[in-house]
Design an enzyme around this catalytic site. Sequence first.
Site, PDB file in Angstrom:
ATOM      1  N   THR A 181       3.329  -4.258  -4.710  1.00 38.70           N
ATOM      2  CA  THR A 181       3.908  -4.096  -4.232  1.00 38.70           C
ATOM      3  C   THR A 181       5.638  -3.654  -5.314  1.00 38.70           C
ATOM      4  O   THR A 181       5.093  -4.251  -6.167  1.00 38.70           O
ATOM      5  CB  THR A 181       4.310  -5.750  -3.436  1.00 38.70           C
ATOM      6  OG1 THR A 181       6.272  -5.676  -3.152  1.00 38.70           O
ATOM      7  CG2 THR A 181       4.401  -6.527  -3.907  1.00 38.70           C
ATOM      8  N   ASP A 182       6.832  -3.203  -4.571  1.00 37.69           N
ATOM      9  CA  ASP A 182       7.886  -3.620  -5.158  1.00 37.69           C
ATOM     10  C   ASP A 182       8.335  -4.866  -6.072  1.00 37.69           C
ATOM     11  O   ASP A 182       9.458  -4.933  -6.287  1.00 37.69           O
ATOM     12  CB  ASP A 182       8.852  -1.961  -4.789  1.00 37.69           C
ATOM     13  CG  ASP A 182       9.423  -2.355  -3.967  1.00 37.69           C
ATOM     14  OD1 ASP A 182       8.866  -4.231  -2.857  1.00 37.69           O
ATOM     15  OD2 ASP A 182      10.064  -2.321  -2.757  1.00 37.69           O
ATOM     16  N   GLU A 183       7.471  -5.643  -5.209  1.00 28.86           N
ATOM     17  CA  GLU A 183       8.053  -6.779  -5.332  1.00 28.86           C
ATOM     18  C   GLU A 183       8.194  -7.343  -6.632  1.00 28.86           C
ATOM     19  O   GLU A 183       9.213  -8.303  -7.533  1.00 28.86           O
ATOM     20  CB  GLU A 183       7.962  -7.880  -4.687  1.00 28.86           C
ATOM     21  CG  GLU A 183       9.388  -7.353  -3.284  1.00 28.86           C
ATOM     22  CD  GLU A 183       9.156  -8.879  -2.374  1.00 28.86           C
ATOM     23  OE1 GLU A 183       8.716  -9.976  -2.141  1.00 28.86           O
ATOM     24  OE2 GLU A 183       8.966  -8.228  -0.610  1.00 28.86           O
ATOM     25  N   TYR A 230       4.779 -15.155  -3.966  1.00 27.83           N
ATOM     26  CA  TYR A 230       4.078 -13.535  -3.219  1.00 27.83           C
ATOM     27  C   TYR A 230       4.055 -13.067  -4.478  1.00 27.83           C
ATOM     28  O   TYR A 230       3.704 -12.316  -5.044  1.00 27.83           O
ATOM     29  CB  TYR A 230       4.590 -13.564  -2.624  1.00 27.83           C
ATOM     30  CG  TYR A 230       4.552 -12.087  -1.439  1.00 27.83           C
ATOM     31  CD1 TYR A 230       3.163 -11.186  -1.467  1.00 27.83           C
ATOM     32  CD2 TYR A 230       5.141 -10.930  -1.760  1.00 27.83           C
ATOM     33  CE1 TYR A 230       2.525 -10.416  -1.463  1.00 27.83           C
ATOM     34  CE2 TYR A 230       4.763  -9.775  -1.693  1.00 27.83           C
ATOM     35  CZ  TYR A 230       3.183  -9.349  -1.190  1.00 27.83           C
ATOM     36  OH  TYR A 230       3.189  -7.740  -1.811  1.00 27.83           O
ATOM     37  N   LYS A 251       1.006 -11.509  -6.817  1.00 26.24           N
ATOM     38  CA  LYS A 251       1.021  -9.342  -7.077  1.00 26.24           C
ATOM     39  C   LYS A 251       1.362  -8.688  -8.757  1.00 26.24           C
ATOM     40  O   LYS A 251       0.030  -8.937  -8.588  1.00 26.24           O
ATOM     41  CB  LYS A 251       1.770  -8.672  -5.907  1.00 26.24           C
ATOM     42  CG  LYS A 251       1.596  -8.961  -4.315  1.00 26.24           C
ATOM     43  CD  LYS A 251       0.751  -9.240  -3.831  1.00 26.24           C
ATOM     44  CE  LYS A 251       0.027  -6.844  -3.993  1.00 26.24           C
ATOM     45  NZ  LYS A 251      -1.446  -7.431  -3.194  1.00 26.24           N
TER      46      LYS A 251
HETATM   47  P1  NAD Z   1      -0.867  -8.536   6.057  1.00 22.76           P
HETATM   48  O1  NAD Z   1      -0.556  -9.562   5.862  1.00 22.76           O
HETATM   49  O2  NAD Z   1      -0.696  -7.734   7.593  1.00 22.76           O
HETATM   50  O3  NAD Z   1      -2.805  -8.309   6.112  1.00 22.76           O
HETATM   51  C1  NAD Z   1      -3.544  -9.241   5.187  1.00 22.76           C
HETATM   52  C2  NAD Z   1      -5.046  -9.010   5.450  1.00 22.76           C
HETATM   53  O4  NAD Z   1      -5.347  -9.491   5.010  1.00 22.76           O
HETATM   54  C3  NAD Z   1      -5.574  -9.603   6.413  1.00 22.76           C
HETATM   55  O5  NAD Z   1      -6.260  -8.866   7.484  1.00 22.76           O
HETATM   56  C4  NAD Z   1      -5.963 -10.821   6.638  1.00 22.76           C
HETATM   57  O6  NAD Z   1      -6.610 -10.970   7.012  1.00 22.76           O
HETATM   58  C5  NAD Z   1      -6.840 -10.230   4.731  1.00 22.76           C
HETATM   59  N1  NAD Z   1      -7.164 -11.429   4.358  1.00 22.76           N
HETATM   60  C6  NAD Z   1      -6.245 -11.926   3.932  1.00 22.76           C
HETATM   61  N2  NAD Z   1      -7.095 -13.064   2.828  1.00 22.76           N
HETATM   62  C7  NAD Z   1      -8.058 -12.385   2.790  1.00 22.76           C
HETATM   63  C8  NAD Z   1      -9.238 -12.514   2.397  1.00 22.76           C
HETATM   64  N3  NAD Z   1      -9.847 -13.997   1.339  1.00 22.76           N
HETATM   65  N4  NAD Z   1     -10.150 -11.852   1.997  1.00 22.76           N
HETATM   66  C9  NAD Z   1     -10.117 -10.882   2.835  1.00 22.76           C
HETATM   67  N5  NAD Z   1      -9.784 -10.760   3.552  1.00 22.76           N
HETATM   68  C10 NAD Z   1      -8.341 -11.303   3.270  1.00 22.76           C
HETATM   69  O7  NAD Z   1      -0.611  -7.165   4.820  1.00 22.76           O
HETATM   70  P2  NAD Z   1      -0.077  -5.966   5.052  1.00 22.76           P
HETATM   71  O8  NAD Z   1       1.634  -5.810   5.114  1.00 22.76           O
HETATM   72  O9  NAD Z   1      -0.926  -4.772   5.691  1.00 22.76           O
HETATM   73  O10 NAD Z   1      -0.229  -6.081   3.014  1.00 22.76           O
HETATM   74  C11 NAD Z   1      -1.240  -5.270   2.878  1.00 22.76           C
HETATM   75  C12 NAD Z   1      -1.519  -4.996   1.001  1.00 22.76           C
HETATM   76  O11 NAD Z   1       0.017  -4.691   1.237  1.00 22.76           O
HETATM   77  C13 NAD Z   1      -1.161  -6.402   0.425  1.00 22.76           C
HETATM   78  O12 NAD Z   1      -1.946  -6.533  -0.445  1.00 22.76           O
HETATM   79  C14 NAD Z   1       0.690  -6.414   0.295  1.00 22.76           C
HETATM   80  O13 NAD Z   1       0.534  -6.934  -1.098  1.00 22.76           O
HETATM   81  C15 NAD Z   1       0.399  -4.469   0.371  1.00 22.76           C
HETATM   82  N6  NAD Z   1       2.027  -4.439  -0.095  1.00 22.76           N
HETATM   83  C16 NAD Z   1       2.305  -4.386   1.469  1.00 22.76           C
HETATM   84  C17 NAD Z   1       3.646  -3.658   1.719  1.00 22.76           C
HETATM   85  C18 NAD Z   1       4.452  -4.616   3.338  1.00 22.76           C
HETATM   86  O14 NAD Z   1       5.695  -4.249   3.729  1.00 22.76           O
HETATM   87  N7  NAD Z   1       3.876  -5.127   4.032  1.00 22.76           N
HETATM   88  C19 NAD Z   1       3.876  -3.605   0.617  1.00 22.76           C
HETATM   89  C20 NAD Z   1       4.321  -2.988  -0.291  1.00 22.76           C
HETATM   90  C21 NAD Z   1       2.914  -3.725  -0.112  1.00 22.76           C
HETATM   91  O1  DAU Z   2       8.890  -4.948  -0.211  1.00 26.82           O
HETATM   92  C1  DAU Z   2       7.629  -4.317  -0.122  1.00 26.82           C
HETATM   93  C2  DAU Z   2       7.352  -6.451   0.081  1.00 26.82           C
HETATM   94  O2  DAU Z   2       8.216  -6.150   1.755  1.00 26.82           O
HETATM   95  C3  DAU Z   2       6.327  -6.711   0.326  1.00 26.82           C
HETATM   96  O3  DAU Z   2       4.945  -6.611  -0.496  1.00 26.82           O
HETATM   97  C4  DAU Z   2       5.661  -7.868   1.084  1.00 26.82           C
HETATM   98  O4  DAU Z   2       4.228  -8.137   1.674  1.00 26.82           O
HETATM   99  C5  DAU Z   2       6.633  -7.612   2.560  1.00 26.82           C
HETATM  100  O5  DAU Z   2       6.220  -8.777   3.024  1.00 26.82           O
HETATM  101  C6  DAU Z   2       7.807  -7.348   2.592  1.00 26.82           C
HETATM  102  O6  DAU Z   2       8.682  -8.255   1.698  1.00 26.82           O
HETATM  103  P1  DAU Z   2      10.201  -8.741   2.098  1.00 26.82           P
HETATM  104  O7  DAU Z   2      10.550  -9.872   1.784  1.00 26.82           O
HETATM  105  O8  DAU Z   2      10.782  -7.941   2.183  1.00 26.82           O
HETATM  106  O9  DAU Z   2       9.933  -8.392   4.023  1.00 26.82           O
HETATM  107  P2  DAU Z   2      10.467  -9.367   4.885  1.00 26.82           P
HETATM  108  O10 DAU Z   2      10.249  -7.898   6.140  1.00 26.82           O
HETATM  109  O11 DAU Z   2       9.824 -10.782   4.910  1.00 26.82           O
HETATM  110  O12 DAU Z   2      11.893  -9.274   5.120  1.00 26.82           O
HETATM  111  C7  DAU Z   2      13.022  -8.156   5.479  1.00 26.82           C
HETATM  112  C8  DAU Z   2      14.420  -8.512   4.879  1.00 26.82           C
HETATM  113  O13 DAU Z   2      15.081  -9.088   6.283  1.00 26.82           O
HETATM  114  C9  DAU Z   2      14.495  -9.206   3.542  1.00 26.82           C
HETATM  115  O14 DAU Z   2      15.637  -9.382   2.479  1.00 26.82           O
HETATM  116  C10 DAU Z   2      14.853 -11.184   4.031  1.00 26.82           C
HETATM  117  C11 DAU Z   2      14.724 -10.473   5.568  1.00 26.82           C
HETATM  118  N1  DAU Z   2      15.083 -11.638   6.902  1.00 26.82           N
HETATM  119  C12 DAU Z   2      13.464 -11.375   7.372  1.00 26.82           C
HETATM  120  C13 DAU Z   2      13.079 -12.138   8.000  1.00 26.82           C
HETATM  121  C14 DAU Z   2      11.338 -12.765   8.281  1.00 26.82           C
HETATM  122  C15 DAU Z   2      15.820 -11.777   7.872  1.00 26.82           C
HETATM  123  O15 DAU Z   2      16.855 -12.039   7.114  1.00 26.82           O
HETATM  124  N2  DAU Z   2      15.222 -12.392   8.588  1.00 26.82           N
HETATM  125  C16 DAU Z   2      14.383 -12.595   8.835  1.00 26.82           C
HETATM  126  O16 DAU Z   2      13.881 -13.649   9.711  1.00 26.82           O
END
Ligand code: NAD
Ligand code: DAU
Length: 360
Positions: free
Chosen positions: A133-135, A159, A163
């Site tokens: 992630t970019d975080e 988190y 990562k």
């Molecule tokens: P998600 O939370 O939707 O899904 C995570 C999945 O991992 C789920 O299916 C869960 O059951 C599984 N899981 C959790 N613990 C596990 C374990 N111990 N063994 C096997 N499976 C397990 O996540 P997502 O949003 O699809 O993110 C997927 C990946 O991409 C993550 O590594 C996250 O850090 C990265 N990522 C997400 C975002 C985003 O915006 N969602 C952005 C950048 C990177």
């Molecule tokens: O940048 C990549 C990341 O993006 C991933 O690595 C994470 O797994 C993914 O969850 C996401 O993280 P964020 O914290 O940026 O996503 P989230 O959707 O939780 O929040 C997006 C923005 O919105 C953040 O600035 C917080 C704000 N927010 C979020 C929620 C859930 C609100 O203002 N209200 C809310 O209820």
Amino acid sequence: MQHVLVTGGAGFIGSNFIHYLLKAEPEVRVYTLDALTYAGHRQNLEHLPDDSRHTFIHGSINNRQLVDNLLRKYTIDTIIHFAAETHVDRSISGPASFIETNVVGTFTLLEAARQAWLEEKIVAQPRFHHISTDEVFGTLALDDPPFCETTPYAPNSPYAASKASSDHLVRAYYKTYGLPVTITNCSNNYGPRQFPEKLIPLMIFNALQGKPLPIYGDGQQVRDWLYVEDHCTAIHAVLQKGRLSETYLVGGRNQPPNVELVRLICAILDEHFPDSPHYPHADLIQFVADRPGHDRRYDVSTTKMEDELGWQPQYNLDQGLHNTVAWYLKNSNWITAVTGGESFANWINENYTQRGAETQ
Ligand code: NAD
Ligand code: DAU
């Protein structure tokens, strides 16, 4: 790439990637390993392009024996590692599972891969691709340049720190043992099958029910939004053409502040439901207490992906959001199934009541 182990494939991005890969690679067999936590759903893997090339295994990446068995039983040559705890707010209220899955789980996979691939040499050309992630880079001021592959790590949430740790482990396994790895660090994804705890699906879910739309702080935080299909093509490009041990940043160039993004979603819902009692949906917006340590701004340079791999995102925010809203409207059964039960309701109460947000 013939036998691919996808960890976390029942989650949001992992499941979208499996749908994409089975179509893009007609010979590849996919093995999903997923623990089915609150974020993982078997429904996400229904109606795959070719189900006969997909096998689902219910289990944890932390189970070393299980991972060892899978690598050998299916002669896995490629691991694409999505599995993680992913919600920043949950990492603030309960960080332990983030360390267990994201750090120890990644370590467990790396150790299993090292033994099977480097010591026993069960396949000729293995690859470990780590999804990150970019975080990990922390936060930007308004006039800072975008993150790039050489930006120093400065994670701010448990988190992000978990990562970052996993990224460092992956890198170390290349440097120390020569494990063939690649890493992608991606910005905020959105699109079909995203669990409604994250901003975009939560806003759609609440607005459809006429519930308040909780925006943290002043709503001026900026994220770089990427439609999930574009993330899938980026991962595929890195698997095909990426250089071993390299990190690639992936982003969407879509960067409105949170409150503007929520207004865009409300405007799309207004188009769909001009006669709704909740029209105009933007009236549901409610500003609530901020997230502790809330990163102000992300911005991602994708120059390396473009110059080296010829990758570019195909969706702008308007197209992506229209597709996303349309998917949630068409899939109300999915929403009911994944938000049903106590766990989701408890999370909403726990996270939002303490912020002074109305949850009804
Ligand atoms: P998600 O939370 O939707 O899904 C995570 C999945 O991992 C789920 O299916 C869960 O059951 C599984 N899981 C959790 N613990 C596990 C374990 N111990 N063994 C096997 N499976 C397990 O996540 P997502 O949003 O699809 O993110 C997927 C990946 O991409 C993550 O590594 C996250 O850090 C990265 N990522 C997400 C975002 C985003 O915006 N969602 C952005 C950048 C990177
Ligand atoms: O940048 C990549 C990341 O993006 C991933 O690595 C994470 O797994 C993914 O969850 C996401 O993280 P964020 O914290 O940026 O996503 P989230 O959707 O939780 O929040 C997006 C923005 O919105 C953040 O600035 C917080 C704000 N927010 C979020 C929620 C859930 C609100 O203002 N209200 C809310 O209820």
